[in-house]
Design an enzyme around this catalytic site. Structure first.
Site, PDB file in Angstrom:
ATOM      1  N   ASP A   9      40.500  27.793  78.769  1.00 17.18           N
ATOM      2  CA  ASP A   9      39.159  27.528  78.216  1.00 17.18           C
ATOM      3  C   ASP A   9      39.053  28.179  76.840  1.00 17.18           C
ATOM      4  O   ASP A   9      39.934  28.915  76.408  1.00 17.18           O
ATOM      5  CB  ASP A   9      38.089  28.072  79.177  1.00 17.18           C
ATOM      6  N   HIS A  41      35.803  15.431  81.028  1.00 12.71           N
ATOM      7  CA  HIS A  41      34.817  16.452  80.632  1.00 12.71           C
ATOM      8  C   HIS A  41      34.791  16.704  79.122  1.00 12.71           C
ATOM      9  O   HIS A  41      33.719  16.755  78.511  1.00 12.71           O
ATOM     10  CB  HIS A  41      35.111  17.750  81.396  1.00 12.71           C
TER      11      HIS A  41
END
Ligand code: N7H
Length: 447
Positions: free
Chosen positions: A173, A313
């Site tokens: 991330d 996403h």
């Protein structure tokens, strides 16, 4: 150039793959103010000495404190402190609880502490060691005493070993955040944002005239997002997909559909560059891991999902070339950290979550409607986004809310197949805050 000595440190990330604060460990301390006069008295002295700026974070390690502290206030917090100005943000003014159904949340899943408008503010404490978090937290408790009550505390931490920097589903991330003009130079493929997209009162911050003290602040969206990791893993196994050659094992096919749900492999490598196999060197390379825009000379942008599903996403939340005009507005800085323990053997065996874990989601922007809320509601929760495709994408398979929760494009060999997905991310609620400049804290809020 921005006055970085006056901007709270968590707002601007130092580099695209790192986070603003040294926060391998982070603690969110949500508080309610009991005695505004006493609270302000303590805050004034505390803030000038202890609230950590961006400038402190870019200074040499020897001059950095053992832990960093930032503070942000909700609308009811500002009102309690006698600050009655209209900050010009509708969502902030009403608070997140009023927005729960608009976001698609089930309020029965909200933590009690976040229901209503009882939370007045939050301290964010970041460090590389738990003992420093505790020491700084004790310090806060002692100084502020009964002028505040702690309503809720959430501890988060980087995952252990090689998983550091990865969220709980296993994906790297913090790769793609906008570069802020006047603060950092863009890496290849990185979105360039005017400073006013993130900071209130700066060039690019809408047309609303905000009170002058709000300059160089930012709206902080906090969300406690629970992640159902064993359930996610089981679902990807049950729905494993094949590559073109048909050579994948079930486990590899599970990794493949998982990567297609995100738009990146676990290493961070984008499917838009490596659609069939993970490439960990690419994933770790900031010069290349953001250099894509979903458009290809040999692939039809309207109908072909061979590289990356329309519903992935990262495509739902940053559509890049899917929009005819470059999107300069709907960007925000993400600065969340994972909370909760690793999946236990028992949980993995039962394919069922028994202990709470997820993402302490934090996003900064000058407008909640244009930043977080646009990404969540107008994009992730909107089935025909990205627009003008040959097939409706359905919802974001990670965070999208819709009934039924459908997503298409996950199977590269049957690109119009629609999946109905269970929830893998459950919102436990949160709050909308304003993270003021340090001079605004000492000069206006604590005055
Ligand atoms: Fe997402 N994940 O692991 O699935 N996110 N996110 N997110 N997210 C991103 O590119 C994740 C959430 C954005 O510019 C990555 O830095 C999880 C919310 C945006 O290409 C991964 C949760 C919102 C981007 C995850 C969660 C967003 C992004 C790739 C909840 C906004 C950048 C790493 C538990 C409403 C897109 C990276 C771009 C990237 C995950 C929540 C937005 C791995 C688990 C609520 C804008």
């Amino acid at each position: 150039f921005l006055p970085i000595q006056n901007i709270q440190g968590d707002i601007l990330p130092l580099a695209v793959s790192s986070v603003g604060m040294k926060k391998q460990k982070e603690r969110f301390v949500f508080f309610h103010i009991n005695d505004p006069t006493r609270f302000k008295g303590v805050l004034k002295t505390y803030a000038s000495a202890n609230i950590t700026s961006v400038a402190t974070l870019v200074s040499p390690p020897s001059s950095q404190p053992l832990a960093f502290v930032n503070v942000a206030f909700s609308q009811t917090g500002l009102t309690t402190l006698g600050v009655s100005d209209n900050l010009g943000d509708t969502q902030f003014a009403s608070g997140q609880f009023a927005d729960a159904s608009g976001l698609g949340d089930d309020i029965n899943k909200w933590e009690t502490a976040f229901k209503g408008t009882n939370i007045h503010g939050v301290f964010l404490i970041g460090s590389d060691q738990d003992s420093y978090l505790t020491a700084y937290n004790n310090d806060l408790n002692e100084l502020f005493g009964s002028s505040l009550s702690i309503v809720y505390t959430l501890n988060s931490a980087a995952r252990p070993g090689a998983q550091a920097g990865h969220e709980h589903f296993g994906f790297l991330d913090g790769i793609s955040n906008p570069a802020v003009i006047g603060f950092n130079d863009p890496l290849p493929g990185q979105t360039l944002a005017l400073p006013g997209i993130i900071l209130t009162g700066r060039l690019g911050d809408g047309t609303f005239t905000r009170p002058s003290w709000t300059k160089d602040g930012s709206f902080l969206v906090f969300r406690k997002l629970k992640q159902l990791v064993p359930e996610f893993n089981k679902w990807t196994i049950d729905n494993a997909v094949q590559n073109k050659a048909g050579t994948l094992t079930v486990q590899e096919g599970a990794e493949f559909i998982g990567a297609r749900m995100i738009g990146r492999w676990k290493s961070g490598a984008p499917l838009d560059i490596v659609p069939e196999t993970d490439d960990s060197t690419l994933g770790a390379d900031p010069q290349r891991n953001n250099k894509f825009d979903f458009a290809h000379l040999t692939s039809n942008l309207i109908s072909d999902q061979t590289y990356c599903p329309f519903s992935a996403h990262i495509r739902k939340t940053n559509p890049r070339a899917d929009l005819a005009d470059a999107n300069t507005i709907n960007h925000a800085i993400r600065a969340g950290t994972p909370y909760g323990p690793e999946v236990s053997a028992a949980e993995a065996h039962a394919n069922t979550t028994q202990t709470d874990r997820g993402l302490a989601f934090v996003e900064y922007q000058s407008s909640i409607a244009n930043g977080f809320r646009f990404q969540q509601v107008n994009w992730a929760n909107t089935a025909n986004f990205p627009p003008l495709k040959s097939v409706n994408a359905g919802f974001d398979p990670v965070i999208g809310r819709g009934t039924p929760r459908t997503a298409v494009g996950l199977d590269p060999n049957d690109q119009t197949k629609s999946y109905t997905l269970p929830d893998f991310v459950v919102s436990n609620g949160g709050e909308y805050f304003f993270s003021p400049s340090i001079s605004a804290i000492t000069g206006t809020i604590a005055a």
